[in-house]
Design a protein around this motif. Structure first.
Motif, PDB file in Angstrom:
ATOM      1  N   ALA A 170       0.861  -1.184   0.000  1.00 47.68           N
ATOM      2  CA  ALA A 170       0.000   0.000   0.000  1.00 47.68           C
ATOM      3  C   ALA A 170       0.896   1.233   0.000  1.00 47.68           C
ATOM      4  O   ALA A 170       1.826   1.329   0.818  1.00 47.68           O
ATOM      5  N   ILE A 171       0.621   2.138  -0.928  1.00 46.98           N
ATOM      6  CA  ILE A 171       1.419   3.357  -1.055  1.00 46.98           C
ATOM      7  C   ILE A 171       0.537   4.552  -0.748  1.00 46.98           C
ATOM      8  O   ILE A 171      -0.532   4.719  -1.348  1.00 46.98           O
ATOM      9  N   ASN A 172       0.981   5.341   0.211  1.00 51.96           N
ATOM     10  CA  ASN A 172       0.249   6.537   0.623  1.00 51.96           C
ATOM     11  C   ASN A 172       1.031   7.787   0.237  1.00 51.96           C
ATOM     12  O   ASN A 172       2.276   7.812   0.296  1.00 51.96           O
ATOM     13  N   ASP A 173       0.311   8.807  -0.133  1.00 51.81           N
ATOM     14  CA  ASP A 173       0.912  10.114  -0.397  1.00 51.81           C
ATOM     15  C   ASP A 173       1.138  10.803   0.946  1.00 51.81           C
ATOM     16  O   ASP A 173       0.191  11.129   1.663  1.00 51.81           O
ATOM     17  N   ILE A 174       2.412  10.983   1.293  1.00 48.48           N
ATOM     18  CA  ILE A 174       2.743  11.596   2.587  1.00 48.48           C
ATOM     19  C   ILE A 174       3.361  12.979   2.386  1.00 48.48           C
ATOM     20  O   ILE A 174       4.047  13.483   3.283  1.00 48.48           O
ATOM     21  N   SER A 175       3.114  13.562   1.207  1.00 48.08           N
ATOM     22  CA  SER A 175       3.689  14.880   0.943  1.00 48.08           C
ATOM     23  C   SER A 175       3.227  15.898   1.973  1.00 48.08           C
ATOM     24  O   SER A 175       4.029  16.694   2.487  1.00 48.08           O
ATOM     25  N   GLU A 176       1.925  15.868   2.279  1.00 49.72           N
ATOM     26  CA  GLU A 176       1.403  16.811   3.263  1.00 49.72           C
ATOM     27  C   GLU A 176       2.035  16.570   4.622  1.00 49.72           C
ATOM     28  O   GLU A 176       2.382  17.517   5.348  1.00 49.72           O
ATOM     29  N   ARG A 177       2.189  15.283   4.961  1.00 46.03           N
ATOM     30  CA  ARG A 177       2.815  14.958   6.248  1.00 46.03           C
ATOM     31  C   ARG A 177       4.258  15.434   6.290  1.00 46.03           C
ATOM     32  O   ARG A 177       4.731  15.945   7.312  1.00 46.03           O
ATOM     33  N   LYS A 178       4.960  15.263   5.151  1.00 46.72           N
ATOM     34  CA  LYS A 178       6.341  15.727   5.086  1.00 46.72           C
ATOM     35  C   LYS A 178       6.412  17.246   5.233  1.00 46.72           C
ATOM     36  O   LYS A 178       7.280  17.777   5.939  1.00 46.72           O
ATOM     37  N   ARG A 179       5.482  17.939   4.533  1.00 46.02           N
ATOM     38  CA  ARG A 179       5.475  19.404   4.659  1.00 46.02           C
ATOM     39  C   ARG A 179       5.184  19.821   6.092  1.00 46.02           C
ATOM     40  O   ARG A 179       5.819  20.733   6.632  1.00 46.02           O
TER      41      ARG A 179
END
Length: 758
Positions: free
Chosen positions: A494-503
């Motif tokens: 499962a691949i999640n977009d963690i861009s927001e979390r990284k930001r």
């Protein structure tokens, strides 16, 4: 016998070709005239197989009770039957009579002969339809010839019966028969042939009908093979029309129960052109009453409908359908629908009709069940997709074969929302996936994939390039489970977009950095204030002593002895040295914080340096303390900075003396191993309170239990900075009230003896 008769007949006489059934009927006609009229007679009969006797034995027993003599010629011995009065002649295997069927009647009323020769056609499977060339005659001359043949044959096989047969023959005069008997025989022959022809025609018609029916059912069944669900409705409509036309019914109604509903409604219907279709919710009130006990049932008119379906029968009759045949569509105990054949007039439902209903029902059951399963599967897949979408923007499943190859099994289409590329690009090409990973993160991603190939689960974070060129941070969580068959492992990811979390993490990190900077600035301000207080306090004492000594020298120089003046000057010098040491420590801390503290390693004898500094300290403080230096007899030379080491040793020894009571022992241990040097200083002082231990190496921080003792709070900070410049560490073990041991661990770089003096 057949040839004897035909030779005696005129040359233009045509033999009759008839079936075995006709031949048997003609035989019965002659025999029945004996029975019905109780005519005394001699009866000779011959048939090919003894199996015929099993069906005719009772008949011949009756004949033997009327006729005076019955002689039977057979191909094999008959079963024993002592109750019948007849003579049995078992023919030999090569006797020509074995191929013939005949009846010979000899009486004073009429005499006749009937003979048939088997055509022996292996293509005819029905025994009753076997074909015989047949001749018959009431002519006394021909009858006499045949009697001679059978009497001769009997003489050959049963000579003991020959005199009895001759005596019986002499009792009957062969004359011309009554015309009525001949007419009756001919009438029966013609009537039976006509009936047989009609029967054959009906059989042929029935067989043709059966063939057409089977062809129709087969065609309908093939129509549904490999049929897409989207084409099912058209196929059902075509099947109802074909079956309806063939069965000549007026209506066919298919009620279907969808898998997600509980109400039967008409899903398909067919009717003759003169009729109109009926509403889909017809029988909505009547069907639920019959479903609990539904069985295949039919009625030819409303009055004859079973009690359990009386309501439905009345409703059907009201719609112009008095004759109805019902068949429920059930599979594995689950009812899928209802099939109705209806007629607008009285109709006796034949086995042919029921066969059509049953076969159509079985075809529909399979296809409706398939559609139910496919629709349920489609809905399940849609639910699965929604669940997958709620879990992660991208879910994948692939297998790892024993040869190391990878077989992709599933990729959720939502990957297009994540990266903007069609799912087929990712499904068919691993290299394409690798090309999307940020070059800086590719080694980590490949390492993760390598561990997956070894059967290890895990997770990782890396950047991937979207179709618009922007990079997004993703978290790849993988679970690897053992496979089966050709699959060594099954991989679920499962691949999640963690861009927001990284930001958010970057923002949080920046906030923390700013908070730490603010806290550091605040702490620095407090440290400056504390430093000013410490300096003003610690520097005031030596400066006061210097001022006092200088004033005494200035005012009383002439009155002081030489020794007194030396003592005052020595006091001034010691206080100046104290101020110098304090300034040096402060300089070390400042240069270390600025990264400008120099590290100049030289060949150094650490044990000798410890002894030297011990001696210097004892000169200054006197003999109130005992300082032991313990080290190896052989002093190895190590690459160390002697200037920084002096700060380390001086501060550790100074603290040990300062915070220990007079008369205490301070022990210094120097230990060398292959890679490290450990310098330990142990005192018998106050120990360090637990609440102060975490801040012990911060500048200007002093223990809460030493406020009555002078100090700047820089010593341990200096020790730590000097040790870290060597690549070493500082640790301590303390017990309040019993003392403390500080240990400095430094890298050991041995200097060869020939270089130690350089």
């Amino acid at each position: 016998m057949f040839e004897t008769i035909r030779a005696a007949l005129p040359s233009d006489f045509q033999t009759l070709r008839c079936s075995k059934a006709t031949l048997v009927h003609l035989s019965h006609t002659l025999e029945d005239m004996i029975l019905s009229r109780s005519i005394p007679a001699m009866l000779f009969t011959g048939f090919q197989e003894s199996s015929y006797w099993r069906s005719e034995s009772e008949r011949y027993q009756q004949i033997s009770g009327v006729a005076r003599m019955v002689c039977i010629f057979v191909g094999a011995p008959l079963p024993e039957d002592t109750s019948a009065d007849y003579i049995q002649v078992a023919l030999g295997e090569d006797d020509p009579l074995r191929q013939e069927w005949f009846v010979l009647v000899l009486s004073n009323v009429f005499s006749a002969v009937l003979c048939g020769l088997d055509r022996i056609d292996p293509g005819i499977l029905d025994d009753s339809m076997r074909q015989f060339d047949t001749v018959w005659s009431f002519d006394p001359k021909i009858v006499s010839l045949v009697i001679d043949v059978v009497m001769s044959t009997a003489q050959e096989y049963v000579p003991e019966k020959a005199s009895m047969l001759r005596e019986a023959r002499s009792s009957y005069a062969i004359g011309h028969p009554d015309p009525d008997i001949i007419g009756h025989f001919i009438y029966e022959m013609i009537r039976f042939e006509e009936e047989t022809s009609r029967s054959l025609f009906q059989v042929q018609r029935d067989q043709n009908l059966l063939l057409e029916r089977e062809l129709l059912i087969s065609t309908v069944a093939r129509t549904f093979l490999d049929l897409a669900v989207s084409d099912l409705d058209i196929a059902i409509d075509s099947a109802l029309m074909a079956i309806g036309d063939f069965a000549k019914v007026d209506r066919i109604l298919l009620f279907h129960l969808p898998y997600d509903e509980d109400t039967l409604r008409i899903s398909h219907q067919w009717c003759q052109d003169r009729l109109e279709e009926i509403a889909g919710d017809v029988f909505a009130d009547e069907i639920p009453d019959i479903l609990p006990h539904m069985l295949p049932v039919h009625w030819d008119r409303q009055a004859n409908a079973p009690a359990g379906v009386a309501g439905l029968a009345a409703a059907a009759a009201a719609l112009g359908m008095p004759a109805v045949a019902l068949r429920d569509l059930s599979s594995s105990g689950r009812r899928q629908g209802l099939l109705i054949f209806a007629s607008t007039s009285h109709r006796d439902w034949s086995e042919h009709d029921i066969y059509l209903i049953d076969n159509l029902a079985e075809i529909l059951i399979g296809r409706l069940e398939q559609r139910r399963v496919e629709l349920a599967l489609r809905e399940s897949e849609e639910r699965f997709e929604k669940v997958v979408e709620s879990i992660a923007p991208y879910v994948y499943v692939y297998s790892i074969l024993y040869n190391g190859e990878v077989d992709k099994l599933y990729n959720s289409p939502t990957v297009e929302n994540l990266l903007g590329y069609p799912v087929q690009n990712i499904l068919n090409d691993f290299d394409f996936w690798d090309s999307l990973v940020h070059p800086e993160d590719l080694p980590m991603a490949k390492g993760m994939f390598y561990r997956i190939l070894q059967g290890e689960s895990g997770q990782g974070e890396y950047r991937m390039r979207r179709s618009d060129g922007e990079y997004v941070w993703v978290e790849d969580v993988v679970r690897v489970v053992p496979g089966r068959g050709k699959w060594k492992y099954i991989v679920y990811g499962a691949i999640n977009d963690i861009s927001e979390r990284k930001r958010n993490a970057e923002i949080e990190a920046e906030s923390q950095r700013l908070a730490l900077a603010l806290e550091s600035e605040r702490a620095l301000g407090e440290a400056r204030n504390h430093f000013m207080l410490v300096v003003s306090h610690e520097y005031r004492t030596p400066l006061s002593i210097i001022m006092t000594s200088a004033s005494l020298l200035e005012d009383y120089y002439d009155r002081m002895s030489v020794q007194g003046r030396k003592e005052r000057l020595l006091t001034i010098r010691r206080q100046v040295e104290l101020l110098r040491d304090m300034m040096d420590e402060l300089a070390v801390v400042v240069r270390a914080d600025m990264g400008r503290l120099d590290f100049k390693p030289l060949p150094t004898d650490l044990v000798s340096l410890c002894m030297q500094m011990r001696d210097e300290l004892l000169v200054m403080i006197g003999t109130d303390y005992q300082i032991d230096v313990v080290g190896p007899e052989y002093h190895p030379m190590a690459k160390l900075d002697p200037g920084l080491l002096r700060h380390i040793i001086a501060n550790l020894l100074s603290n040990a003396i300062k915070y220990s009571p007079a008369g205490s022992r301070v022990r210094v241990f120097v230990h060398f191993d292959a890679q490290q040097i450990r310098l330990s200083v142990t005192d018998q002082g106050r120990g360090i309170p637990e609440e102060d231990q975490s801040r012990l190496f911060q500048p200007f921080v002093r223990g809460s239990n030493v406020q009555d003792t002078g100090g700047t709070g820089l010593g341990l900070k200096v020790v730590k900075d000097c040790a870290e410049l060597h690549g070493g560490t500082v640790s301590f073990v303390t017990q309040p009230g019993q003392g403390t041991t500080f240990t400095v661990t430094l890298p050991f770089v041995l200097v060869p003896d020939e270089l130690s003096g350089l």
